[in-house]
Design an enzyme around this catalytic site. Structure first.
Site: not given
Ligand code: IMP
Length: 203
Positions: A72-73, A156, A178
């Protein structure tokens, strides 16, 4: 313990490529949900990145009985009380374009300069083992919210994420660089070490 395969809980091919690249020297087969034939959906109702990653990994591990990794990010902007944080994907609605979301963050930081614009990308990865054990790792990438969108790479919030140390935006980095610097790359490499330790455990 013997680890022959691991399932990484994502439907995102780009993420899978990155995961496979980083875990390639572990000697374990890494499958996406689709490749493992699993149709799963876990509610992300945790309060932290770690909680969400653990919820996702555990739920899918219970469904398939294999070792499952989930991540999760998101982006934390310090001046905005760490928003959008765990709501990064949902910020202003899933269907709102990132061009609009990015411009909104720039607007909300009007009048702020340099370190007042500090922000970070965060990634938590959880591993759920069939014996009930859980491992989590976290990686971050520090930077600042820029004044405009730049770069054609990434996705993103990458176009507004400025890296002062490197004098460029995350959206301007090649995929290789990256992966080297990113929150996800760092969390994944730490998880690789956790998996190595588990592999070396005596039966
Ligand atoms: P996840 O897929 O639920 O972890 O959602 C992560 C969200 O955080 C993504 O939809 C992006 O909006 C943002 N995000 C996470 N990592 C990155 C990155 O490396 N670059 C740009 N946006 C990111």
């Amino acid at each position: 313990m013997k680890i022959e395969k691991i399932i990484f809980a994502t439907g995102n091919e780009g993420k899978m490529r990155e995961v496979r690249m980083i875990l390639s020297d572990l000697g374990v087969e890494v499958l996406s949900l689709k490749e493992a034939g699993i149709e799963a959906h876990a509610e992300e109702n945790g309060k932290t990145f770690e909680e969400n990653a653990v919820i996702k990994a555990s739920e899918i591990m219970r469904q398939c009985g294999e070792i499952v990794l989930a991540d999760d990010s998101g982006l934390e902007v310090d001046a905005l009380n760490k928003e959008p944080g765990i709501y990064s994907a949902r910020y202003m609605g899933y269907d709102t374009s990132y061009h609009v979301k990015n411009q909104n963050l720039i607007d909300r930081l009007e009048g702020k300069k340099g370190s007042e614009r500090s922000a970070r990308f965060v990634c938590a990865i959880a591993a759920a083992l069939p014996d009930g054990r859980i491992r989590t790792t976290r990686g971050t990438m520090e930077g600042e919210i820029g004044y405009e969108e730049r770069g054609e790479n990434g996705f993103g919030y990458d176009p507004i994420f400025y890296l002062p140390e490197y004098g460029c935006y995350s959206g301007e980095l090649s995929l290789e660089v990256k992966n080297e610097l990113s929150h996800r790359g760092k969390a994944l490499r730490l998880m690789k070490e956790e998996l190595r330790k588990l592999k070396e455990e005596r039966q």
